[in-house]
Design a protein around this motif. Sequence first.
Motif, PDB file in Angstrom:
ATOM      1  N   GLU A 175       0.831  -1.208   0.000  1.00  0.00           N
ATOM      2  CA  GLU A 175       0.000   0.000   0.000  1.00  0.00           C
ATOM      3  C   GLU A 175       0.868   1.260   0.000  1.00  0.00           C
ATOM      4  O   GLU A 175       0.630   2.197   0.742  1.00  0.00           O
ATOM      5  N   GLY A 176       1.898   1.251  -0.857  1.00  0.00           N
ATOM      6  CA  GLY A 176       2.714   2.438  -1.062  1.00  0.00           C
ATOM      7  C   GLY A 176       3.851   2.656  -0.078  1.00  0.00           C
ATOM      8  O   GLY A 176       4.594   3.628  -0.195  1.00  0.00           O
ATOM      9  N   VAL A 177       4.013   1.754   0.898  1.00  0.00           N
ATOM     10  CA  VAL A 177       5.054   1.921   1.918  1.00  0.00           C
ATOM     11  C   VAL A 177       6.028   0.741   1.865  1.00  0.00           C
ATOM     12  O   VAL A 177       5.597  -0.407   1.908  1.00  0.00           O
ATOM     13  N   GLU A 236       0.598 -12.848   8.212  1.00  0.00           N
ATOM     14  CA  GLU A 236      -0.633 -12.101   8.453  1.00  0.00           C
ATOM     15  C   GLU A 236      -0.294 -10.916   9.333  1.00  0.00           C
ATOM     16  O   GLU A 236       0.187 -11.085  10.450  1.00  0.00           O
ATOM     17  N   PHE A 237      -0.497  -9.704   8.785  1.00  0.00           N
ATOM     18  CA  PHE A 237      -0.168  -8.498   9.548  1.00  0.00           C
ATOM     19  C   PHE A 237      -0.882  -7.290   8.944  1.00  0.00           C
ATOM     20  O   PHE A 237      -1.424  -7.368   7.843  1.00  0.00           O
ATOM     21  N   HIS A 238      -0.858  -6.181   9.681  1.00  0.00           N
ATOM     22  CA  HIS A 238      -1.489  -4.945   9.224  1.00  0.00           C
ATOM     23  C   HIS A 238      -0.548  -4.165   8.312  1.00  0.00           C
ATOM     24  O   HIS A 238       0.657  -4.125   8.546  1.00  0.00           O
ATOM     25  N   THR A 239      -1.148  -3.517   7.304  1.00  0.00           N
ATOM     26  CA  THR A 239      -0.413  -2.543   6.510  1.00  0.00           C
ATOM     27  C   THR A 239      -0.417  -1.232   7.296  1.00  0.00           C
ATOM     28  O   THR A 239      -1.128  -1.104   8.302  1.00  0.00           O
ATOM     29  N   GLY A 281      13.403  -3.377  -9.748  1.00  0.00           N
ATOM     30  CA  GLY A 281      12.635  -2.496  -8.864  1.00  0.00           C
ATOM     31  C   GLY A 281      12.038  -3.255  -7.685  1.00  0.00           C
ATOM     32  O   GLY A 281      12.383  -4.397  -7.406  1.00  0.00           O
ATOM     33  N   SER A 282      11.130  -2.566  -7.019  1.00  0.00           N
ATOM     34  CA  SER A 282      10.466  -3.118  -5.843  1.00  0.00           C
ATOM     35  C   SER A 282       9.226  -3.914  -6.242  1.00  0.00           C
ATOM     36  O   SER A 282       8.620  -3.663  -7.286  1.00  0.00           O
ATOM     37  N   ILE A 283       8.848  -4.831  -5.353  1.00  0.00           N
ATOM     38  CA  ILE A 283       7.580  -5.556  -5.486  1.00  0.00           C
ATOM     39  C   ILE A 283       6.509  -4.631  -4.912  1.00  0.00           C
ATOM     40  O   ILE A 283       6.682  -4.081  -3.820  1.00  0.00           O
ATOM     41  N   VAL A 284       5.412  -4.452  -5.625  1.00  0.00           N
ATOM     42  CA  VAL A 284       4.351  -3.567  -5.164  1.00  0.00           C
ATOM     43  C   VAL A 284       3.090  -4.397  -4.942  1.00  0.00           C
ATOM     44  O   VAL A 284       2.561  -5.002  -5.874  1.00  0.00           O
ATOM     45  N   LEU A 285       2.626  -4.409  -3.690  1.00  0.00           N
ATOM     46  CA  LEU A 285       1.390  -5.114  -3.328  1.00  0.00           C
ATOM     47  C   LEU A 285       0.383  -4.073  -2.829  1.00  0.00           C
ATOM     48  O   LEU A 285       0.722  -3.258  -1.991  1.00  0.00           O
ATOM     49  N   GLY A 286      -0.830  -4.148  -3.311  1.00  0.00           N
ATOM     50  CA  GLY A 286      -1.869  -3.256  -2.823  1.00  0.00           C
ATOM     51  C   GLY A 286      -1.909  -1.905  -3.460  1.00  0.00           C
ATOM     52  O   GLY A 286      -1.061  -1.267  -3.916  1.00  0.00           O
TER      53      GLY A 286
END
Length: 141
Positions: free
Chosen positions: A20-22, A103-106, A136-141
Motif C-alpha cells: 500500500e505504497g510503503v 498475516e499483519f497490518h499494513t 525495482g520493488s515488489i508492489v502489493l496493494g
Amino acid sequence: MDVEVGSNLYRNTDGMIEIEGVPQIQVAMKPTTGALLVNFALFDAAGKVTAKLVDSTLMINEGRAYEVNTTPKNLLLTHLDSGTVILQMDVKAPDVVAFTKGEFHTIKGHVIRVSPTEWKIDKLRASGTTQDVKGGSIVLG
C-alpha cells in the motif's frame, strides 16, 4: 533476486516489498554467507509500529509480544499469545526467497494475508502470477 509472495513470482527485484505504497519488507542475502537478512516494520491497526526487524533481529518488540526464530535459510516471526505467523520466509535457492506465510497490518490498517497459494489485502488478491520488476520493488496493494 527473485522473490515469491505466496504463489506469485517476482523476478529481478531489489528485495524491497512495498505494501500500500510503503516499503514494509526488505529481503537480502548476506554477501559472505548467503544468509537471509530481513528488515520489516510491523504495524498495529492504527499504524503504530509494534515490532521491527533489522537484519533478521528484533529491534522493537512492544510488550515482548513477538518471537523471531532464524537459521541462515529461514525466518519465522510469530505472535506469542495467539501463535499467529506474522512472517515466514525461506531461501529456496541461491537468489530465490519465498515469503510463504504471514498475516499483519499494513500502515493503512488493512490486513494482508499471505498463504502458499496467494496474497490478499481485503478484496485485492493475486495468485499464480509472474512479473519481471526489472530491478525495482515488489508492489502489493
